[in-house]
Design a protein around this motif. Structure first.
Motif, mmCIF file in Angstrom:
data_model
loop_
_atom_site.group_PDB
_atom_site.id
_atom_site.type_symbol
_atom_site.label_atom_id
_atom_site.label_comp_id
_atom_site.label_asym_id
_atom_site.label_seq_id
_atom_site.Cartn_x
_atom_site.Cartn_y
_atom_site.Cartn_z
ATOM 1 N N HIS A 49 -61.320 25.821 13.355
ATOM 2 C CA HIS A 49 -60.020 25.352 13.857
ATOM 3 C C HIS A 49 -59.302 24.511 12.787
ATOM 4 C CE1 HIS A 49 -57.044 23.843 16.678
ATOM 5 N NE2 HIS A 49 -57.269 22.647 16.168
ATOM 6 N N LEU A 50 -60.080 23.610 12.170
ATOM 7 C CA LEU A 50 -59.487 22.749 11.126
ATOM 8 C C LEU A 50 -58.989 23.575 9.947
ATOM 9 C CD1 LEU A 50 -61.873 19.676 10.858
ATOM 10 C CD2 LEU A 50 -59.392 19.624 11.254
ATOM 11 N N LYS A 51 -59.845 24.517 9.499
ATOM 12 C CA LYS A 51 -59.440 25.365 8.356
ATOM 13 C C LYS A 51 -58.158 26.105 8.701
ATOM 14 C CE LYS A 51 -59.200 29.359 5.954
ATOM 15 N NZ LYS A 51 -58.629 30.657 6.334
ATOM 16 N N ASN A 52 -58.094 26.639 9.912
ATOM 17 C CA ASN A 52 -56.913 27.422 10.269
ATOM 18 C C ASN A 52 -55.668 26.545 10.382
ATOM 19 O OD1 ASN A 52 -55.838 30.031 10.895
ATOM 20 N ND2 ASN A 52 -55.461 29.222 12.951
ATOM 21 N N LYS A 53 -55.856 25.308 10.844
ATOM 22 C CA LYS A 53 -54.713 24.377 10.936
ATOM 23 C C LYS A 53 -54.146 24.157 9.526
ATOM 24 C CE LYS A 53 -55.001 19.632 11.670
ATOM 25 N NZ LYS A 53 -53.993 18.982 10.909
ATOM 26 N N TRP A 54 -55.040 23.915 8.573
ATOM 27 C CA TRP A 54 -54.575 23.685 7.190
ATOM 28 C C TRP A 54 -53.979 24.962 6.587
ATOM 29 C CZ3 TRP A 54 -59.715 20.733 6.918
ATOM 30 C CH2 TRP A 54 -59.492 19.386 7.222
ATOM 31 N N TYR A 55 -54.598 26.088 6.915
ATOM 32 C CA TYR A 55 -54.072 27.359 6.386
ATOM 33 C C TYR A 55 -52.666 27.601 6.944
ATOM 34 C CZ TYR A 55 -53.660 32.332 5.290
ATOM 35 O OH TYR A 55 -53.221 33.559 4.830
ATOM 36 N N GLN A 56 -52.498 27.387 8.238
ATOM 37 C CA GLN A 56 -51.171 27.617 8.837
ATOM 38 C C GLN A 56 -50.139 26.635 8.280
ATOM 39 O OE1 GLN A 56 -51.561 27.877 13.132
ATOM 40 N NE2 GLN A 56 -52.021 30.066 12.957
ATOM 41 N N GLU A 57 -50.575 25.405 7.996
ATOM 42 C CA GLU A 57 -49.632 24.453 7.376
ATOM 43 C C GLU A 57 -49.181 24.984 6.014
ATOM 44 O OE1 GLU A 57 -51.449 20.438 9.496
ATOM 45 O OE2 GLU A 57 -51.574 20.600 7.302
ATOM 46 N N SER A 58 -50.103 25.609 5.289
ATOM 47 C CA SER A 58 -49.734 26.117 3.956
ATOM 48 C C SER A 58 -48.810 27.336 4.053
ATOM 49 C CB SER A 58 -50.988 26.438 3.128
ATOM 50 O OG SER A 58 -51.610 27.613 3.602
ATOM 51 N N LEU A 59 -48.768 27.949 5.245
ATOM 52 C CA LEU A 59 -47.889 29.114 5.430
ATOM 53 C C LEU A 59 -46.502 28.719 5.940
ATOM 54 C CD1 LEU A 59 -50.318 31.566 7.317
ATOM 55 C CD2 LEU A 59 -49.706 31.652 4.892
ATOM 56 N N ALA A 60 -46.341 27.425 6.260
ATOM 57 C CA ALA A 60 -45.126 26.989 6.965
ATOM 58 C C ALA A 60 -43.844 27.414 6.252
ATOM 59 C CB ALA A 60 -45.166 25.482 7.159
ATOM 60 N N ASN A 61 -43.820 27.278 4.931
ATOM 61 C CA ASN A 61 -42.551 27.540 4.222
ATOM 62 C C ASN A 61 -42.585 28.792 3.351
ATOM 63 O OD1 ASN A 61 -41.300 25.203 5.265
ATOM 64 N ND2 ASN A 61 -42.551 23.990 3.827
ATOM 65 N N ILE A 62 -43.431 29.755 3.692
ATOM 66 C CA ILE A 62 -43.501 30.937 2.818
ATOM 67 C C ILE A 62 -42.232 31.790 2.936
ATOM 68 C CG2 ILE A 62 -46.019 31.169 2.687
ATOM 69 C CD1 ILE A 62 -45.752 33.421 4.834
ATOM 70 N N ASN A 63 -41.959 32.502 1.866
ATOM 71 C CA ASN A 63 -40.852 33.461 1.884
ATOM 72 C C ASN A 63 -41.305 34.678 1.059
ATOM 73 O OD1 ASN A 63 -40.550 32.884 -0.871
ATOM 74 N ND2 ASN A 63 -39.177 31.182 -0.420
ATOM 75 N N GLU A 64 -40.372 35.557 0.756
ATOM 76 C CA GLU A 64 -40.752 36.813 0.070
ATOM 77 C C GLU A 64 -41.473 36.596 -1.253
ATOM 78 O OE1 GLU A 64 -38.295 40.119 -0.615
ATOM 79 O OE2 GLU A 64 -37.926 40.484 1.505
ATOM 80 N N ASP A 65 -41.333 35.405 -1.827
ATOM 81 C CA ASP A 65 -42.002 35.150 -3.113
ATOM 82 C C ASP A 65 -43.518 35.284 -3.009
ATOM 83 O OD1 ASP A 65 -39.551 34.639 -4.100
ATOM 84 O OD2 ASP A 65 -39.760 32.441 -4.127
ATOM 85 N N ILE A 66 -44.030 35.185 -1.791
ATOM 86 C CA ILE A 66 -45.490 35.272 -1.632
ATOM 87 C C ILE A 66 -45.981 36.732 -1.658
ATOM 88 C CG2 ILE A 66 -45.714 35.412 0.903
ATOM 89 C CD1 ILE A 66 -47.887 33.148 0.512
ATOM 90 N N MET A 67 -45.029 37.661 -1.639
ATOM 91 C CA MET A 67 -45.454 39.070 -1.680
ATOM 92 C C MET A 67 -45.974 39.424 -3.070
ATOM 93 S SD MET A 67 -42.856 41.141 0.741
ATOM 94 C CE MET A 67 -44.007 42.510 0.904
ATOM 95 N N LEU A 68 -47.015 40.225 -3.104
ATOM 96 C CA LEU A 68 -47.585 40.629 -4.392
ATOM 97 C C LEU A 68 -46.724 41.706 -5.040
ATOM 98 C CD1 LEU A 68 -51.326 40.448 -3.378
ATOM 99 C CD2 LEU A 68 -50.281 39.199 -5.267
ATOM 100 N N GLU A 69 -46.797 41.786 -6.346
ATOM 101 C CA GLU A 69 -45.946 42.694 -7.120
ATOM 102 C C GLU A 69 -46.090 44.142 -6.627
ATOM 103 O OE1 GLU A 69 -49.592 41.476 -9.614
ATOM 104 O OE2 GLU A 69 -48.226 40.580 -8.191
#
Ligand code: B16
Ligand code: MG
Length: 217
Positions: free
Chosen positions: A73-93
Motif C-alpha cells: 500500500h505504501l509503495k503504491n501511494k508513493w508510486y501514484q504520487e510520482s504519477l500525479a503530474n505526468i504528461n506525454e513526455d513520459i512516453m518512450l520513444e
C-alpha cells in the motif's frame, strides 16, 4: 495473418521502470535498507506482491500478510504520487507514433499490463482512444509469467494468439507471451534475444509495414 498488437505498458510504452524502483526504494529506506540496482530490472513485469517478495528475500526480512499488504500500500501511494503530474513526455520513444500508425492501419491494439495502475496512466495520457481493449492486473487472477493477461486481451479483441504480436520489455512477460502462443517482440536490453521472434532497442523506427513484412514472410 497478424491482426493485432498487444502492448505491455511499463518499460514499453512509458518510462516508469525508474519510478517503480524509486517508490520501492522509499519503502526500503523507511525500513533502513538500500536496494541494490539489479532489482530495478528484476521488478520489470513482476506483480506488486512478487516485487515485494524480491525485496524481502534480498534482506531476509520476515513479514506477515498484514505487513506485506501495508508495504504494498505504501509503495503504491508513493508510486501514484510520482504519477500525479505526468504528461506525454513520459512516453518512450516511438510509442505514440506506432500506436497512431496501427490505429490508422486498422490493426487492433490492446494493452496487457501487470500493473494495477495501467488504466490510470493511459487515462492521464489521454491515450484511451488508441486502444481497442485494455487488460491490467485488476482484471486477472494470475500474473506474468502466466499468460492470462495476454489471453484475456486477445479474447477482448477477438483474435487468436498466433495472430497477435506481443511487445514486452521483461523476461517474465516474454515467457507469458510464449506460453500463450503469441508472436513476441522484445524491447530493450533485459530481453534474451533467443527467446523472442524479434528484438528492438525501443519502439523508435518500428513501422507496421515492416512488422507485417517480417511476420508474414
Ligand atoms: P503496480 P508492466 C508492471 O507493469 C511493472 O513492470 C512492474 O515493475 C510492476 O511491479 C507491476 O507492473 C505492478 O505494478 O504496482 O502499479 O500494480 O510492465 O506489466 O506493464
Ligand atoms: Mg513491462
Amino acid at each position: 495473418m497478424i491482426q493485432a498488437c498487444i502492448f505491455d505498458l511499463d518499460g514499453v510504452l512509458v518510462d516508469t521502470v525508474g519510478l517503480h524502483f524509486e517508490s520501492w526504494q522509499k519503502l526500503a529506506s523507511s525500513l533502513g535498507y538500500e536496494l541494490p540496482l539489479h532489482l530495478k530490472n528484476k521488478f520489470r513485469g513482476a506483480s506488486r506482491m512478487k516485487s515485494l517478495g524480491y525485496i524481502l528475500d534480498e534482506f531476509s526480512i520476515h513479514a506477515n500478510e498484514n505487513d506485506k499488504a501495508k508495504f504494498c500500500h505504501l509503495k503504491n501511494k508513493w508510486y501514484q504520487e510520482s504519477l500525479a503530474n505526468i504528461n506525454e513526455d513520459i512516453m518512450l520513444e516511438g510509442a505514440k507514433s506506432l500506436l497512431l500508425e496501427l490505429s490508422k492501419s486498422n490493426i487492433k491494439v490492446a494493452l496487457a499490463s501487470a500493473s494495477k495502475n495501467a488504466k490510470l496512466i493511459i487515462k492521464k495520457l489521454k491515450l484511451d482512444n488508441l486502444f481497442d481493449a485494455m487488460v491490467d492486473a485488476n482484471d486477472v487472477t494470475l500474473t506474468k509469467p502466466n499468460p492470462e493477461v495476454f489471453l484475456s486481451a486477445a479474447k477482448k479483441i477477438n483474435c487468436k494468439p498466433s495472430d497477435c504480436i506481443v511487445f514486452e520489455d521483461s523476461p517474465l512477460g516474454v515467457t507469458a507471451a510464449q506460453a500463450g502462443g503469441f508472436k513476441s517482440i522484445g524491447i530493450g536490453e533485459e530481453i534474451d534475444i533467443s527467446t523472442v521472434d524479434s528484438h528492438f532497442h525501443s519502439l523508435e523506427g518500428i513501422s507496421w509495414s515492416d512488422l507485417a513484412r517480417h511476420f508474414e514472410k
